[in-house]
Scaffold this active site. Structure first.
Site, PDB file in Angstrom:
ATOM      1  CE  LYS A  23      -3.269   2.143   3.263  1.00  0.00           C
ATOM      2  NZ  LYS A  23      -3.910   3.059   2.336  1.00  0.00           N
TER       3      LYS A  23
ATOM      4  CB  THR B 188      -3.272   7.187   2.626  1.00  0.00           C
ATOM      5  OG1 THR B 188      -4.477   7.155   3.395  1.00  0.00           O
ATOM      6  CG2 THR B 188      -2.516   8.468   2.912  1.00  0.00           C
TER       7      THR B 188
ATOM      8  CD  GLU C  62      -5.577   3.391  -0.561  1.00  0.00           C
ATOM      9  OE1 GLU C  62      -5.274   2.632   0.381  1.00  0.00           O
ATOM     10  OE2 GLU C  62      -5.913   4.570  -0.412  1.00  0.00           O
TER      11      GLU C  62
END
Ligand SMILES: CC(=O)Nc1ccn([C@H]2C[C@H](O)[C@@H](CO)O2)c(=O)n1
Length: 107
Positions: free
Chosen positions: A25, A28, A78
């Site tokens: 990931k 954000t 993500e």
């Protein structure tokens, strides 16, 4: 353990910790209240639930992004499907039109 000197702090839900630490990931998506981060900022990262520090990151990109412009690439960054990503964002922020994409690298 020596700690890096950081400019600010950011929190993530605990359930994303493993993906962040593994490098799966790398972005954000936040609302306007967290749109103040700048490229180069070093951020101390803690869990939202218990404020436990688990890594430091450096911001490499910040850009405004419409919810309707979310695509498969954002979802891959993500480590989710696009449907999962939209559901997570709606769960956290409700109906939201404008997001701020924060891309980071682990320090
Ligand atoms: C307090 C707060 O809002 N914390 C957040 C917000 C977002 N995230 C994660 C969830 C998704 O992976 C992306 C997209 O919003 O960022 C989070 O972990 N903690």
């Amino acid at each position: 353990m020596s700690r890096i000197s950081c400019d600010a702090k950011i929190t993530f839900f605990e359930r994303f910790e493993a993906d962040i630490l593994s490098g799966a990931k790398t972005i954000t998506l936040r609302d306007e209240s967290e749109s103040h981060f700048r490229v180069g900022d070093r951020l101390s990262v803690s869990t939202f639930e218990t404020d436990r520090h688990f890594c430091d990151i450096q911001v490499v990109r910040v850009e405004e992004l419409a919810f309707d412009a979310l695509n498969q690439r954002h979802a891959a960054q993500e480590n989710m499907t696009l449907e999962q990503l939209k559901a997570v964002i709606t769960e956290i922020y409700g109906e939201i039109k404008t997001l701020y994409l924060i891309e980071y690298r682990l320090l």
